[in-house]
Design a protein around this motif. Structure first.
Motif, PDB file in Angstrom:
ATOM      1  N   SER A  44       0.886  -1.233   0.080  1.00  0.00           N
ATOM      2  CA  SER A  44       0.165   0.056  -0.069  1.00  0.00           C
ATOM      3  C   SER A  44       0.836   1.186  -0.168  1.00  0.00           C
ATOM      4  CB  SER A  44      -0.941   0.014   1.305  1.00  0.00           C
ATOM      5  OG  SER A  44      -1.616  -1.206   1.453  1.00  0.00           O
ATOM      6  N   ALA A  45       2.265   1.125  -0.102  1.00  0.00           N
ATOM      7  CA  ALA A  45       3.011   2.367   0.274  1.00  0.00           C
ATOM      8  C   ALA A  45       2.978   3.404  -1.048  1.00  0.00           C
ATOM      9  CB  ALA A  45       4.729   1.698   0.314  1.00  0.00           C
ATOM     10  N   GLY A  46       2.964   2.700  -2.181  1.00  0.00           N
ATOM     11  CA  GLY A  46       2.675   3.535  -3.294  1.00  0.00           C
ATOM     12  C   GLY A  46       1.353   4.332  -3.217  1.00  0.00           C
ATOM     13  N   ASN A  47       0.410   3.776  -3.101  1.00  0.00           N
ATOM     14  CA  ASN A  47      -0.931   4.413  -3.040  1.00  0.00           C
ATOM     15  C   ASN A  47      -1.017   5.267  -1.795  1.00  0.00           C
ATOM     16  OD1 ASN A  47      -3.784   4.366  -4.067  1.00  0.00           O
ATOM     17  ND2 ASN A  47      -4.004   4.160  -1.559  1.00  0.00           N
ATOM     18  N   ALA A  48      -0.511   5.025  -0.842  1.00  0.00           N
ATOM     19  CA  ALA A  48      -0.113   5.946   0.569  1.00  0.00           C
ATOM     20  C   ALA A  48       0.385   7.287   0.062  1.00  0.00           C
ATOM     21  CB  ALA A  48       0.327   5.434   1.641  1.00  0.00           C
ATOM     22  N   TYR A  49       1.707   7.159  -0.907  1.00  0.00           N
ATOM     23  CA  TYR A  49       2.213   8.186  -1.235  1.00  0.00           C
ATOM     24  C   TYR A  49       1.623   9.002  -2.357  1.00  0.00           C
ATOM     25  CZ  TYR A  49       6.147  10.701  -3.430  1.00  0.00           C
ATOM     26  OH  TYR A  49       6.854  11.840  -4.097  1.00  0.00           O
ATOM     27  N   GLU A  50       0.898   8.411  -3.174  1.00  0.00           N
ATOM     28  CA  GLU A  50       0.290   9.315  -4.254  1.00  0.00           C
ATOM     29  C   GLU A  50      -1.078   9.857  -3.754  1.00  0.00           C
ATOM     30  OE1 GLU A  50      -0.793  10.835  -7.710  1.00  0.00           O
ATOM     31  OE2 GLU A  50       1.002   9.523  -7.294  1.00  0.00           O
ATOM     32  N   SER A  51      -1.529   9.205  -2.730  1.00  0.00           N
ATOM     33  CA  SER A  51      -2.697   9.935  -2.068  1.00  0.00           C
ATOM     34  C   SER A  51      -2.362  11.297  -1.161  1.00  0.00           C
ATOM     35  CB  SER A  51      -3.030   9.104  -0.854  1.00  0.00           C
ATOM     36  OG  SER A  51      -3.972   7.924  -1.703  1.00  0.00           O
ATOM     37  N   ARG A  52      -0.994  11.320  -0.731  1.00  0.00           N
ATOM     38  CA  ARG A  52      -0.543  12.397  -0.090  1.00  0.00           C
ATOM     39  C   ARG A  52       0.011  13.469  -0.911  1.00  0.00           C
ATOM     40  NH1 ARG A  52       1.005  11.657   5.510  1.00  0.00           N
ATOM     41  NH2 ARG A  52       2.955  13.150   5.289  1.00  0.00           N
ATOM     42  N   GLN A  53       0.521  12.969  -2.025  1.00  0.00           N
ATOM     43  CA  GLN A  53       0.643  14.013  -3.149  1.00  0.00           C
ATOM     44  C   GLN A  53      -0.509  14.312  -3.920  1.00  0.00           C
ATOM     45  OE1 GLN A  53       3.991  14.210  -2.675  1.00  0.00           O
ATOM     46  NE2 GLN A  53       4.259  14.327  -4.698  1.00  0.00           N
ATOM     47  N   GLN A  54      -1.503  13.980  -3.962  1.00  0.00           N
ATOM     48  CA  GLN A  54      -2.617  14.697  -4.437  1.00  0.00           C
ATOM     49  C   GLN A  54      -3.260  15.494  -3.475  1.00  0.00           C
ATOM     50  OE1 GLN A  54      -5.474  11.422  -5.153  1.00  0.00           O
ATOM     51  NE2 GLN A  54      -4.465  10.496  -6.969  1.00  0.00           N
ATOM     52  N   ARG A  55      -3.198  15.192  -2.033  1.00  0.00           N
ATOM     53  CA  ARG A  55      -3.423  16.272  -1.367  1.00  0.00           C
ATOM     54  C   ARG A  55      -2.867  17.238  -1.288  1.00  0.00           C
ATOM     55  NH1 ARG A  55      -4.650  11.556   2.053  1.00  0.00           N
ATOM     56  NH2 ARG A  55      -2.840  11.786   3.158  1.00  0.00           N
ATOM     57  N   GLU A  56      -1.431  17.386  -1.587  1.00  0.00           N
ATOM     58  CA  GLU A  56      -0.225  18.356  -1.779  1.00  0.00           C
ATOM     59  C   GLU A  56      -0.873  19.174  -2.843  1.00  0.00           C
ATOM     60  OE1 GLU A  56       3.622  17.071  -1.128  1.00  0.00           O
ATOM     61  OE2 GLU A  56       3.139  16.519   0.972  1.00  0.00           O
ATOM     62  N   ARG A  57      -1.123  18.225  -3.781  1.00  0.00           N
ATOM     63  CA  ARG A  57      -1.683  19.111  -5.324  1.00  0.00           C
ATOM     64  C   ARG A  57      -2.538  20.046  -4.945  1.00  0.00           C
ATOM     65  NH1 ARG A  57       0.872  14.329  -7.615  1.00  0.00           N
ATOM     66  NH2 ARG A  57      -1.288  13.407  -7.783  1.00  0.00           N
ATOM     67  N   ALA A  58      -3.769  19.422  -4.569  1.00  0.00           N
ATOM     68  CA  ALA A  58      -4.946  20.038  -4.183  1.00  0.00           C
ATOM     69  C   ALA A  58      -4.620  21.394  -3.461  1.00  0.00           C
ATOM     70  CB  ALA A  58      -5.868  19.243  -3.500  1.00  0.00           C
ATOM     71  N   ALA A  59      -3.372  21.357  -2.542  1.00  0.00           N
ATOM     72  CA  ALA A  59      -3.404  22.556  -1.695  1.00  0.00           C
ATOM     73  C   ALA A  59      -2.147  23.529  -2.273  1.00  0.00           C
ATOM     74  CB  ALA A  59      -2.840  22.117  -0.278  1.00  0.00           C
ATOM     75  N   TYR A  60      -1.757  23.222  -3.505  1.00  0.00           N
ATOM     76  CA  TYR A  60      -0.682  23.949  -4.435  1.00  0.00           C
ATOM     77  C   TYR A  60      -1.303  25.175  -4.700  1.00  0.00           C
ATOM     78  CZ  TYR A  60       2.277  25.602  -7.969  1.00  0.00           C
ATOM     79  OH  TYR A  60       3.417  26.246  -8.499  1.00  0.00           O
ATOM     80  N   ALA A  61      -0.511  26.247  -4.197  1.00  0.00           N
ATOM     81  CA  ALA A  61      -1.147  27.980  -4.328  1.00  0.00           C
ATOM     82  C   ALA A  61      -0.733  28.457  -5.668  1.00  0.00           C
ATOM     83  CB  ALA A  61      -0.708  28.707  -3.275  1.00  0.00           C
ATOM     84  N   ASN A  62      -1.558  28.972  -6.937  1.00  0.00           N
ATOM     85  CA  ASN A  62      -1.003  29.410  -7.743  1.00  0.00           C
ATOM     86  C   ASN A  62      -0.767  31.105  -7.607  1.00  0.00           C
ATOM     87  OD1 ASN A  62      -0.655  30.435 -10.436  1.00  0.00           O
ATOM     88  ND2 ASN A  62      -2.492  28.990 -11.220  1.00  0.00           N
ATOM     89  N   PHE A  63       0.231  31.719  -7.781  1.00  0.00           N
ATOM     90  CA  PHE A  63       0.504  33.003  -7.485  1.00  0.00           C
ATOM     91  C   PHE A  63       0.508  33.704  -8.794  1.00  0.00           C
ATOM     92  CE2 PHE A  63       2.901  30.843  -4.243  1.00  0.00           C
ATOM     93  CZ  PHE A  63       2.156  31.168  -3.021  1.00  0.00           C
ATOM     94  N   HIS A  64       0.143  33.117 -10.009  1.00  0.00           N
ATOM     95  CA  HIS A  64       0.064  33.848 -11.318  1.00  0.00           C
ATOM     96  C   HIS A  64      -1.044  34.493 -11.364  1.00  0.00           C
ATOM     97  CE1 HIS A  64       0.912  34.418 -15.565  1.00  0.00           C
ATOM     98  NE2 HIS A  64      -0.372  34.113 -15.678  1.00  0.00           N
ATOM     99  N   ALA A  65      -0.953  36.017 -11.591  1.00  0.00           N
ATOM    100  CA  ALA A  65      -2.030  36.955 -11.491  1.00  0.00           C
ATOM    101  C   ALA A  65      -2.755  36.762 -12.618  1.00  0.00           C
ATOM    102  CB  ALA A  65      -1.325  38.324 -11.515  1.00  0.00           C
ATOM    103  N   THR A  66      -4.282  36.884 -12.247  1.00  0.00           N
ATOM    104  CA  THR A  66      -5.477  36.615 -13.082  1.00  0.00           C
ATOM    105  C   THR A  66      -6.357  38.052 -12.850  1.00  0.00           C
ATOM    106  OG1 THR A  66      -5.318  34.189 -13.000  1.00  0.00           O
ATOM    107  CG2 THR A  66      -7.247  35.360 -13.966  1.00  0.00           C
ATOM    108  N   SER A  67      -6.310  38.675 -14.165  1.00  0.00           N
ATOM    109  CA  SER A  67      -6.983  39.936 -13.884  1.00  0.00           C
ATOM    110  C   SER A  67      -8.602  39.721 -13.382  1.00  0.00           C
ATOM    111  CB  SER A  67      -7.259  40.766 -15.269  1.00  0.00           C
ATOM    112  OG  SER A  67      -7.884  39.950 -16.434  1.00  0.00           O
ATOM    113  N   ASP A  68      -9.198  38.803 -13.793  1.00  0.00           N
ATOM    114  CA  ASP A  68     -10.787  38.543 -13.452  1.00  0.00           C
ATOM    115  C   ASP A  68     -11.067  37.973 -12.068  1.00  0.00           C
ATOM    116  OD1 ASP A  68      -9.680  36.240 -14.211  1.00  0.00           O
ATOM    117  OD2 ASP A  68     -11.399  35.532 -15.447  1.00  0.00           O
TER     118      ASP A  68
END
Length: 746
Positions: A44-68
């Motif tokens: 299960s180690a691979g799936n556990a690592y991938e699940s944590r990566q998905q949560r980290e990707r969901a929390a990834y902050a995008n600082f690229h400015a968008t006018s709208d």
């Protein structure tokens, strides 16, 4: 009989051979089931690592400015409560369409707090009474699981007003560029995986040999009935397959039970959600195929030197002369694979390192019977219990060495990991707060007078020191304002009076100041003001060896000398100690500055702050520690199963010894010698192997090899204790086997 009939007969003998068959089946099922459960966790180690990566990707902050899109202002800090880190994320929505952080239904309004489930439990508990002052009012909601790395994370989102400084975030989610693992972490992980999984397969093979003596007697009866040698081998393989099948089912059930409770299990800061512990289906199929195959191979290998004839079972009377060349070849191959100076980031290097560590660790159970044969072959004399044990080892050293071989592999792997981590531990280990430590409060952007007043009012505070600093723009140095008590405590100034000005002798730029000089001072709010030095600075030096409170400024002013300077927005640096041995003093300091939110923070003077790499090392250590606990549990139970089976196989011999007048206590002591001698030899081999693996692996690390001999001694002592406890648990069975009634029923 056909092959199908042979297999069917083996199945029937495994489950329908009376009470003895059921006991053998249960013992084999327990040993194999525990090993299967651990293999499923590893799968299960691979799936556990991938699940944590998905949560980290969901929390990834995008600082690229968008006018709208109106950005979300975000600032993160960390506080602590009795050693537990609490992540505080301050947020402010600049518009109705500001992005919502993952795990939240909405952005908290100013003054609202949304907390993680674990933090909510802590706040509602009795222990949380001291923590509640940092969170005004009731939490406005809970953070959902997809926003947390671990089920036990302590985190909170705090809504603030527009004064919050921070980074503008325009979206959450997307690709989070992952940083490569540090070389040291990668080496420890590779060695740890091999060290934890190798003993599992050894225990599977050992558990499949449960009931070997009785199985041989049944096979002899089949030979008397006309079965051929190949037929009895097929029957033996079928019997073993039943234990493997029930072990697979038991292991799957134990895994599901563990999976349901995994959220409650947290080792230090590392934890998993139940959904994370989902094994990969290809690996599940592989486990379902490997476990039965390994048990059959172990059973057939056990019969190599056993001749099953119609009138009984004949084992070779003298010990087999074990060949050493292939055993030494394993060790030589492991060394050869670890010696080259690989670039550890390549696939070839990782494969070579794992193969080398595997060869060395497998060499322990391979070398131990050969070394044990050589060690006991020339021993003569000694007390009766010792002679009984030596004679048993001389005639059959394979079984005792197999009993302790798996445990010694665990010890060797643990020593290798401990030695690899010892070099990093001295540098990265964070020191815990002691009531006698000085507590330092740093504030930026908050009203200096309010921060100092809040700190001064803390009950039990003493040795108060404070300094407020601004930046002299022309000289590029900091100007600090402090009273004489603080200046004397942090420098070697022989005398101080209100109105004096000092410059640190080691601050070369600070020595350029002189009376009447006008400089521009800037505070944290970037506000500038002009100020004229009232006197020539007196040069001073800091105290030898440094001070508990570092002024951090090259030019020091007493309050009278700083007349006319607006210190409202100056950075504040204060330190204080507790007048009593109150372990919660630092918590009271944190509570006192809580109203200033991100504008103030607390640190312990002389304490080490953990870097990202240090936290990564800690996570790796915690994960491997959790795996080692499971392996040790498997080792203890497997040894218990094998010890009980060992007594069952020798009931006739034990009964005969008792009938001839040998005291039971002598038989018990002989059992201790019989398991203790292979263990001591195995520990020596394990220490050499573990230190050798660490020495070869540290060539790719910047830190030198550091062997924690105290830890090695603790591991060796733990192994001895496990074997002693397991052997002692077999004493009731020995006493039962020594009864004359038991001998008559044999």
């Amino acid at each position: 009989m056909s092959a199908r009939e042979d297999l069917t007969l083996g199945f029937r003998l495994a489950v329908g051979g009376g009470r003895g068959s059921i006991v053998r089946l249960v013992l084999g099922t327990v040993g194999i089931g525990l090993a299967v459960a651990i293999l499923l966790v590893a799968a299960s180690a691979g799936n556990a690592y991938e699940s944590r990566q998905q949560r980290e990707r969901a929390a990834y902050a995008n600082f690229h400015a968008t006018s709208d899109i109106s950005p979300l202002t975000f600032t993160e800090q960390t506080t602590e409560f009795r050693g537990e880190p609490i992540g505080l994320r301050y947020v402010h929505a600049t518009g109705p369409d500001s992005p919502v952080p993952p795990g939240l239904d909405r952005i908290p309004a100013p003054g609202e707090v949304v907390v993680s489930p674990r933090l909510k439990e802590l706040l509602d508990s009795d222990a949380g009474e001291l923590l509640r002052p940092r969170f005004a009012g009731e939490p406005a909601g809970l953070i959902k699981a997809e926003a947390l790395r671990n089920p036990g994370d302590l985190a909170a989102y705090v809504g603030t007003d527009g004064s919050l400084p921070g980074s503008p975030i325009y979206a959450f989610g997307g690709y989070a560029p992952g940083e490569p693992l540090p070389v040291g972490v990668l080496v420890v992980l590779l060695i740890g995986i091999i060290a934890l999984l190798t003993p599992v397969f050894i225990f599977i093979g050992t558990s499949s040999r449960v009931g070997g003596a009785e199985r041989d007697r049944r096979l002899a009866a089949l030979r008397l009935a006309g079965a051929t040698a190949w037929q009895v081998r097929r029957v033996a393989a079928a019997e073993t397959l039943v234990s493997a099948a029930t072990g697979l089912l038991a292991g799957a059930g134990l895994f599901l039970l563990l999976r349901g409770q995994i959220a409650e299990l947290q080792v230090f800061r590392f934890g998993l959600f139940p959904a994370d512990l989902t094994p990969s289906w290809p690996l599940v199929v592989l486990i379902a195929l490997i476990v039965p195959a390994l048990t059959v191979v172990a059973t057939l290998a056990a019969q190599r030197h056993t001749i099953v004839e119609p009138l009984g079972t004949v084992r070779e009377a003298s010990p087999v002369r074990r060949r050493s060349w292939w055993r030494l070849l394993l060790v030589a191959a492991g060394i050869a694979l670890l010696v080259p100076d690989y670039a550890i980031g390549s696939e070839l290097a990782r494969a070579a390192m794992m193969a080398g560590a595997l060869s060395l660790l497998v060499g322990i159970p391979a070398l131990l019977p050969w070394l044990l044969d050589r060690a006991v072959s020339r021993i003569r004399g000694g007390p009766p219990a010792f002679q009984l044990a030596i004679r048993r080892l001389q005639t059959d050293s394979g079984t005792p060495s197999r009993v302790v071989a798996g445990l010694c592999v665990v010890v060797a792997g643990a020593i290798a990991l401990q030695s690899l981590l010892a070099g990093q531990a001295a540098f990265y280990t964070a020191r815990h707060f002691s009531p006698n430590d000085a507590v330092q409060v740093n504030s930026y952007g908050a009203p200096a007078d309010e921060v100092l007043a809040a700190v001064r009012e803390i009950p039990g505070a003493q040795d108060f020191r404070s300094l407020r600093s601004l930046l002299a723009l022309e000289a590029g140095v900091f100007v600090g304002v402090a009273d004489c008590a603080t200046i004397k405590a942090t420098t070697e100034a022989p005398a101080c009076a209100d109105g004096d000005v000092f410059t640190l002798a080691d601050g070369q730029r600070g020595t350029k100041f002189h009376s009447g000089q006008t400089v521009t001072l800037a505070d944290d709010a970037k506000r500038e003001q002009r100020w004229t030095l009232p006197a020539d600075p007196r040069p001073v030096t800091g105290p030898p060896g440094g001070a508990a409170f570092d002024p951090g400024a090259q030019l020091l002013l007493t309050p009278a000398a700083a007349a006319g300077i607006d210190l409202t927005g100056a950075a504040t640096n204060a330190s204080l100690r507790s007048s009593t041995a109150d372990p919660d003093f630092i918590e009271r300091v944190r509570n006192a500055i809580a109203p200033f939110a991100w504008r103030a923070q607390v640190t312990t003077v002389d304490g080490k702050k953990q870097t990202d790499e240090a936290r990564m090392y800690t996570d790796v250590r915690d994960g491997l520690f959790a795996g080692a606990l499971l392996i040790l549990l498997l080792a203890g139970v497997s040894l218990l199963v094998l010890a009980q089976e060992q007594v069952r196989e020798r009931r006739r011999a034990i009964g005969a010894l008792a009938a001839t007048g040998v005291p039971v206590r002598v038989v018990m002591r002989s059992l201790l010698w019989q398991n203790g001698i292979p263990l001591l030899l195995g520990i020596v081999v394990a220490i050499v192997t573990g230190v050798g693996i660490a020495a070869l692996a540290t060539r790719v690390l910047t830190n030198p090899l550091v062997v924690d001999w105290a830890g090695v001694g603790a591991l060796a002592g733990a192994a001895v204790a496990v074997v002693l406890v397991v052997t002692a648990s077999a004493f009731p069975a020995v006493r039962s086997a020594a009864r004359l009634e038991s001998l008559r029923t044999e």
